[in-house]
Scaffold this active site. Structure first.
Site, PDB file in Angstrom:
ATOM      1  N   LYS A  67       0.880  -1.179   0.000  1.00  0.00           N
ATOM      2  CA  LYS A  67       0.000   0.000   0.000  1.00  0.00           C
ATOM      3  C   LYS A  67       0.905   1.213   0.000  1.00  0.00           C
ATOM      4  O   LYS A  67       1.820   1.320   0.825  1.00  0.00           O
ATOM      5  CB  LYS A  67      -0.910   0.017   1.227  1.00  0.00           C
ATOM      6  CG  LYS A  67      -1.791   1.267   1.254  1.00  0.00           C
ATOM      7  CD  LYS A  67      -2.896   1.187   2.287  1.00  0.00           C
ATOM      8  CE  LYS A  67      -2.438   1.629   3.654  1.00  0.00           C
ATOM      9  NZ  LYS A  67      -3.569   1.807   4.588  1.00  0.00           N
ATOM     10  N   HIS A 138     -13.480  10.243  12.468  1.00  0.00           N
ATOM     11  CA  HIS A 138     -13.822   9.498  11.251  1.00  0.00           C
ATOM     12  C   HIS A 138     -13.751   7.988  11.480  1.00  0.00           C
ATOM     13  O   HIS A 138     -14.693   7.242  11.205  1.00  0.00           O
ATOM     14  CB  HIS A 138     -12.818   9.930  10.168  1.00  0.00           C
ATOM     15  CG  HIS A 138     -12.882   9.136   8.916  1.00  0.00           C
ATOM     16  ND1 HIS A 138     -13.893   9.292   8.005  1.00  0.00           N
ATOM     17  CD2 HIS A 138     -12.055   8.169   8.423  1.00  0.00           C
ATOM     18  CE1 HIS A 138     -13.697   8.453   6.995  1.00  0.00           C
ATOM     19  NE2 HIS A 138     -12.590   7.767   7.231  1.00  0.00           N
ATOM     20  N   SER A 199      -6.039  10.522  18.114  1.00  0.00           N
ATOM     21  CA  SER A 199      -4.702  10.943  17.650  1.00  0.00           C
ATOM     22  C   SER A 199      -3.854  11.421  18.825  1.00  0.00           C
ATOM     23  O   SER A 199      -2.976  12.261  18.653  1.00  0.00           O
ATOM     24  CB  SER A 199      -4.844  12.098  16.658  1.00  0.00           C
ATOM     25  OG  SER A 199      -5.847  11.831  15.738  1.00  0.00           O
ATOM     26  N   MET A 219      -6.444   1.311  19.246  1.00  0.00           N
ATOM     27  CA  MET A 219      -6.288   1.360  17.788  1.00  0.00           C
ATOM     28  C   MET A 219      -5.649   2.651  17.272  1.00  0.00           C
ATOM     29  O   MET A 219      -5.273   2.735  16.107  1.00  0.00           O
ATOM     30  CB  MET A 219      -7.653   1.195  17.113  1.00  0.00           C
ATOM     31  CG  MET A 219      -8.386  -0.082  17.466  1.00  0.00           C
ATOM     32  SD  MET A 219      -7.462  -1.584  17.082  1.00  0.00           S
ATOM     33  CE  MET A 219      -7.303  -1.463  15.309  1.00  0.00           C
ATOM     34  N   THR A 221      -2.845   4.343  18.324  1.00  0.00           N
ATOM     35  CA  THR A 221      -1.386   4.494  18.365  1.00  0.00           C
ATOM     36  C   THR A 221      -0.732   3.665  17.269  1.00  0.00           C
ATOM     37  O   THR A 221      -0.653   2.441  17.356  1.00  0.00           O
ATOM     38  CB  THR A 221      -0.856   4.091  19.758  1.00  0.00           C
ATOM     39  OG1 THR A 221      -1.478   4.931  20.720  1.00  0.00           O
ATOM     40  CG2 THR A 221       0.654   4.265  19.845  1.00  0.00           C
ATOM     41  N   ASP A 222      -0.283   4.372  16.216  1.00  0.00           N
ATOM     42  CA  ASP A 222       0.323   3.683  15.072  1.00  0.00           C
ATOM     43  C   ASP A 222       1.626   4.365  14.655  1.00  0.00           C
ATOM     44  O   ASP A 222       2.104   4.186  13.548  1.00  0.00           O
ATOM     45  CB  ASP A 222      -0.671   3.637  13.896  1.00  0.00           C
ATOM     46  CG  ASP A 222      -1.172   5.021  13.504  1.00  0.00           C
ATOM     47  OD1 ASP A 222      -0.778   6.018  14.153  1.00  0.00           O
ATOM     48  OD2 ASP A 222      -1.956   5.121  12.540  1.00  0.00           O
TER      49      ASP A 222
HETATM   50  P1  NAD Z   1      -9.883  12.040  13.148  1.00  0.00           P
HETATM   51  O1  NAD Z   1      -9.041  13.232  12.929  1.00  0.00           O
HETATM   52  O2  NAD Z   1     -11.162  11.905  12.390  1.00  0.00           O
HETATM   53  O3  NAD Z   1     -10.253  11.933  14.708  1.00  0.00           O
HETATM   54  C1  NAD Z   1      -9.261  12.115  15.693  1.00  0.00           C
HETATM   55  C2  NAD Z   1      -9.812  11.722  17.050  1.00  0.00           C
HETATM   56  O4  NAD Z   1      -8.795  11.920  18.033  1.00  0.00           O
HETATM   57  C3  NAD Z   1     -10.991  12.568  17.513  1.00  0.00           C
HETATM   58  O5  NAD Z   1     -11.813  11.771  18.344  1.00  0.00           O
HETATM   59  C4  NAD Z   1     -10.312  13.683  18.318  1.00  0.00           C
HETATM   60  O6  NAD Z   1     -11.189  14.283  19.235  1.00  0.00           O
HETATM   61  C5  NAD Z   1      -9.243  12.865  19.009  1.00  0.00           C
HETATM   62  N1  NAD Z   1      -8.076  13.640  19.443  1.00  0.00           N
HETATM   63  C6  NAD Z   1      -7.348  14.520  18.690  1.00  0.00           C
HETATM   64  N2  NAD Z   1      -6.309  14.983  19.414  1.00  0.00           N
HETATM   65  C7  NAD Z   1      -6.408  14.405  20.639  1.00  0.00           C
HETATM   66  C8  NAD Z   1      -5.627  14.483  21.823  1.00  0.00           C
HETATM   67  N3  NAD Z   1      -4.555  15.255  21.891  1.00  0.00           N
HETATM   68  N4  NAD Z   1      -6.014  13.742  22.893  1.00  0.00           N
HETATM   69  C9  NAD Z   1      -7.109  12.939  22.829  1.00  0.00           C
HETATM   70  N5  NAD Z   1      -7.881  12.822  21.736  1.00  0.00           N
HETATM   71  C10 NAD Z   1      -7.525  13.541  20.660  1.00  0.00           C
HETATM   72  O7  NAD Z   1      -8.929  10.791  12.893  1.00  0.00           O
HETATM   73  P2  NAD Z   1      -9.330   9.280  12.596  1.00  0.00           P
HETATM   74  O8  NAD Z   1      -9.334   9.053  11.131  1.00  0.00           O
HETATM   75  O9  NAD Z   1     -10.541   8.938  13.381  1.00  0.00           O
HETATM   76  O10 NAD Z   1      -8.057   8.502  13.162  1.00  0.00           O
HETATM   77  C11 NAD Z   1      -7.830   8.419  14.550  1.00  0.00           C
HETATM   78  C12 NAD Z   1      -6.481   7.794  14.819  1.00  0.00           C
HETATM   79  O11 NAD Z   1      -6.449   6.456  14.347  1.00  0.00           O
HETATM   80  C13 NAD Z   1      -5.299   8.494  14.147  1.00  0.00           C
HETATM   81  O12 NAD Z   1      -4.305   8.692  15.115  1.00  0.00           O
HETATM   82  C14 NAD Z   1      -4.842   7.526  13.083  1.00  0.00           C
HETATM   83  O13 NAD Z   1      -3.464   7.628  12.826  1.00  0.00           O
HETATM   84  C15 NAD Z   1      -5.201   6.206  13.743  1.00  0.00           C
HETATM   85  N6  NAD Z   1      -5.359   5.091  12.794  1.00  0.00           N
HETATM   86  C16 NAD Z   1      -4.850   3.883  13.157  1.00  0.00           C
HETATM   87  C17 NAD Z   1      -4.974   2.800  12.297  1.00  0.00           C
HETATM   88  C18 NAD Z   1      -4.455   1.452  12.701  1.00  0.00           C
HETATM   89  O14 NAD Z   1      -4.434   0.544  11.863  1.00  0.00           O
HETATM   90  N7  NAD Z   1      -4.080   1.241  13.930  1.00  0.00           N
HETATM   91  C19 NAD Z   1      -5.613   2.962  11.062  1.00  0.00           C
HETATM   92  C20 NAD Z   1      -6.176   4.194  10.745  1.00  0.00           C
HETATM   93  C21 NAD Z   1      -6.039   5.263  11.628  1.00  0.00           C
END
Ligand code: NAD
Length: 321
Positions: A67, A138, A199, A219, A221-222
């Site tokens: 990817k 999201h 995040s 989920m 923390t990546d």
């Molecule tokens: P998003 O921007 O739509 O949402 C971010 C979320 O984190 C919101 O709920 C926001 O309120 C919260 N947030 C932001 N800053 C914060 C902080 N300092 N303390 C606490 N909460 C905080 O993003 P998303 O698309 O929902 O993705 C969320 C996370 O998931 C990202 O960190 C992304 O990298 C991670 N992710 C992980 C995987 C995996 O396979 N593990 C896959 C996709 C995304």
């Protein structure tokens, strides 16, 4: 070569197909049939973008590829397109010829949701009733939708740093006919299953805010430096992951390992539970924690599944290459 464009994925891919593909590849990883290649991630010095590759080979499923993609922070404001952009490329493992190019944006959301869902299927208590969400962005909607299919839940509770986003969770709960309640972090002790998907770069949830017998899927923390839960929680829990090498370097376990609270050898692969080589949950009082870091093989597995569906339905575009 076959092309399955991003615009076709929503109608083709189902949560069930994503679940099956991810469960199968986790099992293949644990039995040594599949492995991930080292991840490449670069700040390219253009448009503030982070770009990289996640790839691997699944000898059992004969899936080879990568990817490619990342994060373009200005996309939405400047161009009206989403900031996360990715494409999956599959190759024929017998010849090395390019086999398929598949839109990877929606697939990434579905494979991530499938990962926590697989962990709930195999590690949560069967009688789990309350699911708690930390995060309401999201990805949280995808995680919750997939998780709700795994147990007979009767309530969704949620906390988010930005409370104005909580209606996202309420909307998914309502789709499933379930009540939603916003809680403080102490209120999470009511949850039997929890998902954190934020995040955050600091621990949000403390070990004392998780009741005995809970299953939690971390989920968000990546990346190195990100963190969602108190490292003491990992010391208290039985820790599972998609891939141990990622868990200790870029996953939630990085902090507990760095502080000497747990060792790499304390972390089991979720695939081993699927294979039956690890017994999984040992008691109704045990806290199980899944550190979902996101591996390239997950992307390849769902892309392969969607190519098969696209061929079946006559939607795949064939090009001479
Ligand atoms: P998003 O921007 O739509 O949402 C971010 C979320 O984190 C919101 O709920 C926001 O309120 C919260 N947030 C932001 N800053 C914060 C902080 N300092 N303390 C606490 N909460 C905080 O993003 P998303 O698309 O929902 O993705 C969320 C996370 O998931 C990202 O960190 C992304 O990298 C991670 N992710 C992980 C995987 C995996 O396979 N593990 C896959 C996709 C995304």
């Amino acid at each position: 070569m076959l092309i399955v464009p991003e615009r076709e994925i929503a109608d083709l891919m189902t949560r069930e197909a994503a679940f099956a593909a991810v469960e199968k590849v986790f099992a293949a990883m644990a039995s040594g049939d599949a492995y991930n290649f080292p991840v490449v991630r670069e700040a390219i010095g253009h448009e503030d973008a982070l770009y990289g590759f996640k790839g691997g080979f699944d000898r059992a499923g004969l899936t080879l590829g990568l990817k490619a993609g990342g994060y373009w922070p200005n996309n939405l404001d400047k161009r009206g397109i989403i900031n996360h952009q990715s494409t999956v490329f599959l190759f024929d493992p017998d010849t090395g010829k390019a086999k398929a190019m598949v839109g990877g944006n929606l697939l990434t959301a579905l494979r991530t949701a499938a990962a926590s869902s697989v962990s709930i299927r195999h590690l949560a208590r069967k009688d789990a009733k309350v699911i708690g969400m930390i995060g309401a962005g999201h990805q949280a909607k995808f995680q919750l939708r997939a998780a709700l299919e795994q147990r007979d839940f009767d309530k969704v509770i949620g906390w988010n740093l930005h409370p104005d986003m909580l209606p996202n969770l309420e909307e998914v709960a309502a789709e499933a006919g379930l009540p939603f309640e916003a809680v403080e972090l102490d209120g999470m002790q009511e949850a039997d299953v929890m998902i954190s998907i934020t995040s955050s770069f600091d621990a949000i949830l403390s070990a004392g805010q998780v009741a005995p017998g809970t299953h939690i899927a971390c989920m968000g923390t990546d990346t190195k430096g990100k963190q969602e839960v108190d490292p003491q929680l990992l010391a208290k829990a039985t820790v599972f992951t998609d891939e141990v090498a990622q868990s200790v370097s870029i996953g939630e376990a990085q902090h507990a390992v760095a502080q000497g609270l747990i060792a790499e050898g304390d972390i089991a692969q979720l695939g081993a539970v699927i294979n039956g080589s690890h017994k999984g949950r040992a008691s109704d009082e045990e806290i199980t924690l899944f550190d979902g870091t996101g591996v390239g093989l997950q992307d390849l597995a769902v892309a392969n599944a969607v190519v098969e569906l696209a061929v079946e339905k006559g939607i795949a575009i064939e090009v001479d290459f």
